[in-house]
Write a protein that holds these residues in place. Structure first.
Motif, PDB file in Angstrom:
ATOM      1  N   ARG A 108      25.308  61.161  63.002  1.00 41.07           N
ATOM      2  CA  ARG A 108      25.079  61.273  64.444  1.00 41.07           C
ATOM      3  C   ARG A 108      23.691  61.847  64.642  1.00 41.07           C
ATOM      4  NH1 ARG A 108      30.468  61.724  66.453  1.00 41.07           N
ATOM      5  NH2 ARG A 108      31.134  59.562  66.386  1.00 41.07           N
ATOM      6  N   GLY A 109      22.763  61.015  65.086  1.00 42.66           N
ATOM      7  CA  GLY A 109      21.395  61.476  65.313  1.00 42.66           C
ATOM      8  C   GLY A 109      20.774  61.968  64.012  1.00 42.66           C
ATOM      9  N   ALA A 110      20.283  63.190  64.035  1.00 40.15           N
ATOM     10  CA  ALA A 110      19.613  63.763  62.868  1.00 40.15           C
ATOM     11  C   ALA A 110      20.590  64.456  61.914  1.00 40.15           C
ATOM     12  CB  ALA A 110      18.547  64.757  63.322  1.00 40.15           C
ATOM     13  N   HIS A 111      21.871  64.402  62.195  1.00 43.33           N
ATOM     14  CA  HIS A 111      22.855  65.145  61.404  1.00 43.33           C
ATOM     15  C   HIS A 111      23.833  64.207  60.698  1.00 43.33           C
ATOM     16  CE1 HIS A 111      21.441  68.765  63.359  1.00 43.33           C
ATOM     17  NE2 HIS A 111      21.547  68.135  64.509  1.00 43.33           N
ATOM     18  N   GLU A 134      28.403  70.147  57.689  1.00 36.61           N
ATOM     19  CA  GLU A 134      27.156  69.439  57.948  1.00 36.61           C
ATOM     20  C   GLU A 134      26.358  69.436  56.648  1.00 36.61           C
ATOM     21  OE1 GLU A 134      23.265  70.007  60.707  1.00 36.61           O
ATOM     22  OE2 GLU A 134      25.227  70.202  61.675  1.00 36.61           O
ATOM     23  N   LEU A 135      25.863  68.250  56.257  1.00 34.75           N
ATOM     24  CA  LEU A 135      25.156  68.122  54.989  1.00 34.75           C
ATOM     25  C   LEU A 135      23.662  68.329  55.155  1.00 34.75           C
ATOM     26  CD1 LEU A 135      26.973  65.024  53.449  1.00 34.75           C
ATOM     27  CD2 LEU A 135      27.333  67.441  52.941  1.00 34.75           C
ATOM     28  N   ARG A 136      23.048  68.889  54.106  1.00 33.95           N
ATOM     29  CA  ARG A 136      21.603  69.059  54.031  1.00 33.95           C
ATOM     30  C   ARG A 136      21.128  68.425  52.740  1.00 33.95           C
ATOM     31  NH1 ARG A 136      23.671  73.837  55.823  1.00 33.95           N
ATOM     32  NH2 ARG A 136      23.116  74.386  57.943  1.00 33.95           N
ATOM     33  N   ASP A 137      19.860  68.045  52.708  1.00 37.34           N
ATOM     34  CA  ASP A 137      19.280  67.416  51.529  1.00 37.34           C
ATOM     35  C   ASP A 137      19.540  68.267  50.287  1.00 37.34           C
ATOM     36  OD1 ASP A 137      15.977  66.771  50.293  1.00 37.34           O
ATOM     37  OD2 ASP A 137      17.762  65.534  50.071  1.00 37.34           O
ATOM     38  N   GLY A 138      20.052  67.644  49.241  1.00 40.34           N
ATOM     39  CA  GLY A 138      20.319  68.336  47.978  1.00 40.34           C
ATOM     40  C   GLY A 138      21.711  68.898  47.831  1.00 40.34           C
ATOM     41  N   ASP A 139      22.540  68.836  48.865  1.00 41.54           N
ATOM     42  CA  ASP A 139      23.906  69.356  48.767  1.00 41.54           C
ATOM     43  C   ASP A 139      24.680  68.604  47.692  1.00 41.54           C
ATOM     44  OD1 ASP A 139      23.622  71.299  50.690  1.00 41.54           O
ATOM     45  OD2 ASP A 139      24.656  70.183  52.271  1.00 41.54           O
TER      46      ASP A 139
END
Length: 169
Positions: A108-111, A134-139
Motif C-alpha cells: 500500500r503506497g510506500a509500505h 510492516e517490512l523494511r529493507d533487509g528484514d
C-alpha cells in the motif's frame, strides 16, 4: 517440588503455572522449525523462473531466496501476494512445515505489510513471531522453517549500479 498426597486436598500447596505475558514477543526457539537458509530449491518452478540475480534487479520490492552464497530475487509484482504451500499461492514453497495459506504480503503506497494467514508454524520477522508487521529493507522473514529476506531497491541505487554493470561487461 514433591506434593504430599497424605495431606488433605485443601492443605496441599501446588505451584501456580507460569503464564507467559501475551503482549511480550519471544524469540523463535522451536527445534522442529530449525530455519533453512537454502530457500531457492523450496520455491516452485514459477518462482524460480521469475527469480533474477540481485545485482541485475531493477528498482522495486522483492523477496530474496538463497542458495549457498547466491541470492536471487522474486519480484513482488502484485498489490497482494500470497505465500504458502498450496497450489494457489503466488509464491509457493514446497516444504511440509509451510501451511497451504501461510502468509500474505500487502503493498500500500510506500509500505509493505506482512500478515500471518493463520499458519500452523507461525510467521516470524527478524526472529519475532508476528501476526502483522510492516517490512523494511533487509528484514529476515521466516515462513515456517524457510528463510527469506525482504529487499527494496530504490531508483537511485539501481541507477548507480547500472554504469558499474555496463563497465564490467
Amino acid at each position: 517440588m514433591a506434593i504430599n498426597i497424605s495431606q488433605p486436598l485443601d492443605a496441599r500447596v501446588v505451584p501456580a503455572p507460569t503464564v507467559p505475558d501475551p503482549h511480550q514477543t519471544v524469540s523463535h526457539t522451536a527445534p522442529w522449525l530449525e530455519p533453512t537458509t537454502e530457500s531457492l530449491h523450496l520455491a516452485d518452478h514459477r518462482a524460480r523462473r521469475r527469480a533474477i540475480p540481485e545485482e541485475l534487479a531493477p528498482p522495486g520490492r522483492y523477496l530474496a531466496l538463497q542458495e549457498g552464497t547466491r541470492s536471487l530475487l522474486v519480484s513482488l509484482e502484485r498489490e497482494v501476494t500470497h505465500v504458502g504451500r498450496g497450489f494457489t499461492a503466488d509464491l509457493r514453497l514446497e516444504e511440509q512445515r509451510v501451511s497451504r495459506r501461510h502468509a500474505i504480503l500487502v503493498q500500500r503506497g510506500a509500505h509493505v505489510r506482512l500478515l500471518d494467514d493463520r499458519s500452523s508454524n507461525g510467521t516470524f520477522v527478524n526472529g519475532r513471531r508476528i501476526i502483522e508487521s510492516e517490512l523494511r529493507d533487509g528484514d529476515v522473514i521466516l515462513i515456517g522453517p524457510v528463510t527469506l529476506r525482504y529487499v527494496e531497491i530504490p531508483l537511485r541505487a539501481s541507477a548507480a549500479r547500472a554504469p558499474a554493470a555496463q563497465a564490467s561487461a
